[in-house]
Design an enzyme around this catalytic site. Sequence first.
Site, PDB file in Angstrom:
ATOM      1  N   THR A  11     -23.985 -12.756 -38.159  1.00  0.00           N
ATOM      2  CA  THR A  11     -24.107 -11.352 -38.262  1.00  0.00           C
ATOM      3  C   THR A  11     -24.300 -10.831 -39.656  1.00  0.00           C
ATOM      4  O   THR A  11     -25.179 -10.141 -40.124  1.00  0.00           O
ATOM      5  CB  THR A  11     -22.946 -10.644 -37.457  1.00  0.00           C
ATOM      6  OG1 THR A  11     -22.761 -11.196 -36.291  1.00  0.00           O
ATOM      7  CG2 THR A  11     -23.067  -9.142 -37.291  1.00  0.00           C
ATOM      8  N   GLU A 185     -14.222 -10.562 -30.536  1.00  0.00           N
ATOM      9  CA  GLU A 185     -14.596 -11.982 -29.948  1.00  0.00           C
ATOM     10  C   GLU A 185     -14.112 -12.217 -28.811  1.00  0.00           C
ATOM     11  O   GLU A 185     -13.385 -11.306 -28.177  1.00  0.00           O
ATOM     12  CB  GLU A 185     -14.073 -12.894 -30.988  1.00  0.00           C
ATOM     13  CG  GLU A 185     -14.305 -12.711 -32.611  1.00  0.00           C
ATOM     14  CD  GLU A 185     -15.562 -12.809 -32.889  1.00  0.00           C
ATOM     15  OE1 GLU A 185     -16.270 -13.927 -32.404  1.00  0.00           O
ATOM     16  OE2 GLU A 185     -16.210 -12.222 -33.667  1.00  0.00           O
ATOM     17  N   LYS A 200      -6.250  -9.720 -44.777  1.00  0.00           N
ATOM     18  CA  LYS A 200      -6.773  -8.507 -45.607  1.00  0.00           C
ATOM     19  C   LYS A 200      -5.517  -7.997 -46.426  1.00  0.00           C
ATOM     20  O   LYS A 200      -5.826  -7.615 -47.718  1.00  0.00           O
ATOM     21  CB  LYS A 200      -7.435  -7.425 -44.722  1.00  0.00           C
ATOM     22  CG  LYS A 200      -8.756  -8.038 -44.254  1.00  0.00           C
ATOM     23  CD  LYS A 200      -9.284  -7.307 -42.869  1.00  0.00           C
ATOM     24  CE  LYS A 200     -10.524  -7.492 -42.364  1.00  0.00           C
ATOM     25  NZ  LYS A 200     -10.743  -6.834 -41.250  1.00  0.00           N
TER      26      LYS A 200
HETATM   27  N1  HSE Z   1     -12.778  -8.648 -36.430  1.00  0.00           N
HETATM   28  C1  HSE Z   1     -12.699  -7.521 -37.921  1.00  0.00           C
HETATM   29  C2  HSE Z   1     -12.339  -6.377 -37.446  1.00  0.00           C
HETATM   30  C3  HSE Z   1     -14.127  -7.664 -38.512  1.00  0.00           C
HETATM   31  O1  HSE Z   1     -12.434  -5.991 -36.263  1.00  0.00           O
HETATM   32  O2  HSE Z   1     -12.167  -5.550 -38.375  1.00  0.00           O
HETATM   33  C4  HSE Z   1     -14.227  -7.296 -39.942  1.00  0.00           C
HETATM   34  O3  HSE Z   1     -13.385  -8.117 -40.891  1.00  0.00           O
END
Ligand code: HSE
Length: 403
Positions: A11, A185, A200
């Site tokens: 992506t 996912e 993060k």
């Molecule tokens: N899986 C992450 C989210 C994607 O939903 O924020 C971006 O880091």
Amino acid sequence: MVHVAILGFGTVGSGVAEVLATNGGLIDHRVDDLVRLKYILDVRDFPDSPYRDLFVKDFGAIENDHEVDIVVETIGGAGIALDFTTRALKAGKSVVTSNKELVATHGYELLQLARANGCSYLFEASVGGGIPILRPLTSCLAANELEQVSGILNGTTNYILTRMIRAGLTFDQALAEAQANGYAEKDPTADVDGHDACRKICILAALAFGRHVYPDQVPAQGIRGVTLEDVAYADSAGYKIKLLGRALRQPQGRVCAFVAPHLVPGANPLAGVEDVFNAIAVTGNAIGDVMFYGRGAGKLPTASAVVADVIDIAKDLKKDRHNGWEEGAPDLVVSADGIVSPWYIRAQMSAEQARRRCGDIQLLARGGAPAGEAAFLTAPMAEPEVRERLEGADVGSLYRVLA
Ligand code: HSE
């Protein structure tokens, strides 16, 4: 001419190729040079892709090509991505990534490696997708001693919570909808259990406070336990339930960081951040409060941040960007036990028992609440105290309230 290679045509990688192609003219103009995509590495075949002539399967082709200046790593994970990033930096090629897992677990060593080899390791897209946050944190806010960084760092869980709040879906229904929409996912663990937000907040904490914070030092609680009952009780008092990643400066250069669902007062701008949007609130000793808001995930928003890093490097390939942090330490991160806040509690007890245990409380109400269920907000206290007061009780939910 500046040559770029993309590792991983998923992506984000395909979004980077698209942005480089679509905005090629203005990117060349801004860099004052020609920026050209030379390779795309992927194990899969893309015979119908407009970029089909650029595909390679052997990283050696990129590593050994002296024309390649910048490698964009969008493979993800800390396996082969670590190997390729290490080899690219050792070959003197700058690396740009959206890979928060790799930055959170190996950022310190990769930044050191980049400096030692006269190149850069940039990762604006690893936090907040397209939101400019890392560069503002380290340059625009450089005059501040930063006190706190808190935010909604995961779009998938924010979407799920928004659908629970707005449409009354259960967690399972909202998760299924997020999966159907391509946000979550098939295995949603990293998002719903807070691991993604944890990585993060580690990156934000390292940049804000200057030392590497590792994900295994940061407790992460996800949103699987949040129920529609909690959403209704919170709503009755003007709060929204949000999954927050928080990092707070502590005395003696230490850091407190954690990820957990919080009740956020409606007047706080974080309460209004809905769907897959992210927002990061920063408090500095000169600026006060500042907030960054935008699309935290998605192909083009994330590619926007990746390509911005590519442009930054392409403008001056040899610049020492000093965008690092110091080594971490086992005693750097302190427990959140000392962080005092009000608490939201939903438990099987009477209002009288709730008062006896927790003192001065604000009782909450919801339609259809069964007899024997109490939900309430406490006065500010530390977590060990609230747990002691609830000892032996049948507690359904216990979440911090953002003061
Ligand atoms: N899986 C992450 C989210 C994607 O939903 O924020 C971006 O880091």
